[in-house]
Every structure is written in C-alpha cells, then in structure tokens.
Design a protein around this motif. Structure first.
Motif, PDB file in Angstrom:
ATOM      1  N   GLN A  13       0.832  -1.192   0.000  1.00 24.03           N
ATOM      2  CA  GLN A  13       0.000   0.000   0.000  1.00 24.03           C
ATOM      3  C   GLN A  13       0.871   1.248   0.000  1.00 24.03           C
ATOM      4  O   GLN A  13       1.852   1.346   0.712  1.00 24.03           O
ATOM      5  CB  GLN A  13      -0.919   0.006   1.210  1.00 24.03           C
ATOM      6  CG  GLN A  13      -1.927   1.147   1.224  1.00 24.03           C
ATOM      7  CD  GLN A  13      -2.847   1.058   2.428  1.00 24.03           C
ATOM      8  OE1 GLN A  13      -2.741   0.142   3.223  1.00 24.03           O
ATOM      9  NE2 GLN A  13      -3.738   2.012   2.548  1.00 24.03           N
ATOM     10  N   GLN A  15       0.449   5.585  -0.200  1.00 18.21           N
ATOM     11  CA  GLN A  15      -0.366   6.778  -0.305  1.00 18.21           C
ATOM     12  C   GLN A  15       0.502   8.019  -0.471  1.00 18.21           C
ATOM     13  O   GLN A  15       0.096   9.116  -0.151  1.00 18.21           O
ATOM     14  CB  GLN A  15      -1.243   6.912   0.945  1.00 18.21           C
ATOM     15  CG  GLN A  15      -2.265   5.800   1.094  1.00 18.21           C
ATOM     16  CD  GLN A  15      -2.967   5.868   2.426  1.00 18.21           C
ATOM     17  OE1 GLN A  15      -2.376   5.568   3.455  1.00 18.21           O
ATOM     18  NE2 GLN A  15      -4.225   6.254   2.415  1.00 18.21           N
ATOM     19  N   LEU A  47      -4.103  10.877   4.284  1.00 19.24           N
ATOM     20  CA  LEU A  47      -4.042   9.616   5.027  1.00 19.24           C
ATOM     21  C   LEU A  47      -5.384   9.218   5.626  1.00 19.24           C
ATOM     22  O   LEU A  47      -5.466   8.203   6.319  1.00 19.24           O
ATOM     23  CB  LEU A  47      -3.004   9.724   6.149  1.00 19.24           C
ATOM     24  CG  LEU A  47      -1.554   9.942   5.704  1.00 19.24           C
ATOM     25  CD1 LEU A  47      -0.666  10.257   6.911  1.00 19.24           C
ATOM     26  CD2 LEU A  47      -1.016   8.712   4.979  1.00 19.24           C
ATOM     27  N   THR A 150      -7.413   1.215  13.440  1.00 17.21           N
ATOM     28  CA  THR A 150      -6.942   1.988  12.291  1.00 17.21           C
ATOM     29  C   THR A 150      -5.581   1.548  11.805  1.00 17.21           C
ATOM     30  O   THR A 150      -5.353   1.405  10.602  1.00 17.21           O
ATOM     31  CB  THR A 150      -6.900   3.486  12.645  1.00 17.21           C
ATOM     32  OG1 THR A 150      -8.212   3.932  12.970  1.00 17.21           O
ATOM     33  CG2 THR A 150      -6.366   4.309  11.481  1.00 17.21           C
ATOM     34  N   ASN A 155      -1.700  -0.186   6.906  1.00 19.80           N
ATOM     35  CA  ASN A 155      -1.772   1.248   7.147  1.00 19.80           C
ATOM     36  C   ASN A 155      -0.473   1.775   7.743  1.00 19.80           C
ATOM     37  O   ASN A 155      -0.006   2.862   7.405  1.00 19.80           O
ATOM     38  CB  ASN A 155      -2.955   1.576   8.060  1.00 19.80           C
ATOM     39  CG  ASN A 155      -3.490   2.980   7.826  1.00 19.80           C
ATOM     40  OD1 ASN A 155      -2.884   3.782   7.123  1.00 19.80           O
ATOM     41  ND2 ASN A 155      -4.631   3.278   8.411  1.00 19.80           N
TER      42      ASN A 155
END
Length: 253
Positions: A13, A15, A47, A150, A155
């Motif tokens: 992942q 971002q 984010l 979270t 993440n």
C-alpha cells in the motif's frame, strides 16, 4: 520498524503524494511555519481513508521543538500534552529515529501518564513516524486515530512510506525558509491554523461532509486557483461560494 506491540510487516500500500503536490505546497508558502501547517493539513486529508486521521508534524533543533503544526485543535492538544511531559510517542519517534505504534492508549503501560492526560480527547491509538530532516534537524509525523483498529500492518506501512516521501521536500523547505526561533513565527502559524480550522468547520456544515472531505476540497480549490490555503480559507469565511460538486471540471470529484 520498532513498535510498542512488536514488529509489523510491510505491505504494498502506498499513499505517497506526488513531487508536484509537495512542490506546490512549498512554492505557495511564504515561510516555514506556513509550509509545515499546510503540509500537515494536506497529510491528514491524504491519510484519512478508510478512517479519519488527525496529524501533526514536529521539527526539532538542539533538542527542543522549534516548529509544531497540527491539522486540528485535537491534534494540537494531543501534541501539547507530550511537550508538557517532554515525552510521548511523537517525541520518541523523533529523537530515536524509529516508528512508535501505540495500538491502544487505554491499555498502554509505556504511555500511561500521557494516556491519562488525553483521556477526554477521544483518541484511541497513535502512530508516530520519523521524517529524515537532514543532519541539522529532526522531525516526525504523528498520526492520531479515533479507534484501535486503524493502524493495521498495511496502514502502518503506508504511513511509513508517506513519511519517507516527505523527507526531500522538508529538507528543501529548511534550506529555502529560515527556520524560526522558538519564539518567532509560531503565533502566526497558529493564527493561520485557526483560520483554516474555522473554514473547515464551515465547509463541513455547508456540505454535511467529514473534516477530511472538507480539507480535500480546500486543497483542490487552492491548487486550481494557485492561491495559498489560508487565502482560500479567508475567502470562504468571508462568504465565497463553494464549487458545485456536479459541475464538470470542478475541484470536487
């Protein structure tokens, strides 16, 4: 990567913002405090998915915070508690150059005093990641979440990748803009953040959207108009109309 709960695996992942987005933030900012403020608000919106995220960035020189920028009042309050103790996840990440993950502040033994001090803020977990600011400064990105779910492995990896992408532009900002003394500039930056906060609240009320959606809208308006984020916020507070989300080519997508 070191974390309170142990080593977490990385994932694919990513971002990370584009270099053009970061350069735009720097070019539009008249000073380092303003740049850091806009970078922090930008980071919070970048984010946010899939859950809301509060962000703060601290830059330290000679062992003391020189500049602090927060995406919201709650993030600022969370940071200020750390500076009061001169200890916390963000300061540890910054000073030791390692990622610090607090999955649940309510059960954390290491950060018990800090957890008790922020118990009314609604923040449940914290992720603090260092940013390489070069040999003369240290920096860290602090992310606050309202739930304990979270910061999963994907993440955490994404935030680490994002923080790494900020290193080059932060180093450049430190060279382009004079780093303010602790007593200089911070008041102006806090005033700017207050204006942006007020505009975000107004946009949220008008659109019935989230803070993250409002921040994204403000950034898209600033980018499309080539104006500073503070100026866009001032215009909104002075009655400027928001773009029509249904209009083709409008800032909202």
């Amino acid at each position: 990567m070191a974390a309170e709960s142990g080593h977490l695996p990385t994932s694919g992942q990513n971002q990370a913002p584009t270099p053009e987005q970061l350069q735009d933030l720097l070019l539009k900012s008249p000073g380092f405090d303003e740049f850091l403020l806009e970078l922090t608000v930008f980071s919070a919106s970048k984010l946010a998915a899939p859950e809301p995220m509060l962000c703060a960035i601290t830059v330290e020189r000679d062992g003391r915070p020189v500049t602090v920028a927060s995406s919201s009042d709650k993030a600022r309050q969370m940071d200020e508690k750390q500076y009061g103790f001169d200890d916390g996840p963000c300061l540890t990440a910054l000073r030791e150059g390692r990622t610090v993950l607090v999955e649940d502040l309510g059960t954390s033994a290491r950060w018990q005093r800090y957890s008790q001090a922020v118990t009314n803020e609604g923040v449940r977990s914290v992720l603090a990641v260092p940013i390489d600011a070069g040999p003369s400064a240290a920096a860290a990105l602090n992310c606050y979440a309202l739930s304990t779910s979270t910061f999963g492995a994907a993440n955490v990896s994404a935030v680490e990748s994002y923080s790494a992408s900020l290193s080059r532009i932060l180093r450049l900002a430190l060279r382009v803009h004079r780093l303010p003394a602790p007593q200089d500039g911070l008041h102006t930056a806090l005033q700017s953040r207050a204006v942006i906060d007020a505009a975000l609240s107004l946009v949220m009320a008008q659109t019935r959207g989230s803070r993250e959606e409002a921040a994204k809208l403000l950034h898209e308006m600033a980018r499309s108009s080539k104006q500073q984020l503070k100026q866009i916020a001032n215009d909104i507070l002075n009655g400027a109309a928001l773009p029509d989300p249904s209009a083709d080519g409008g800032p909202r997508q």
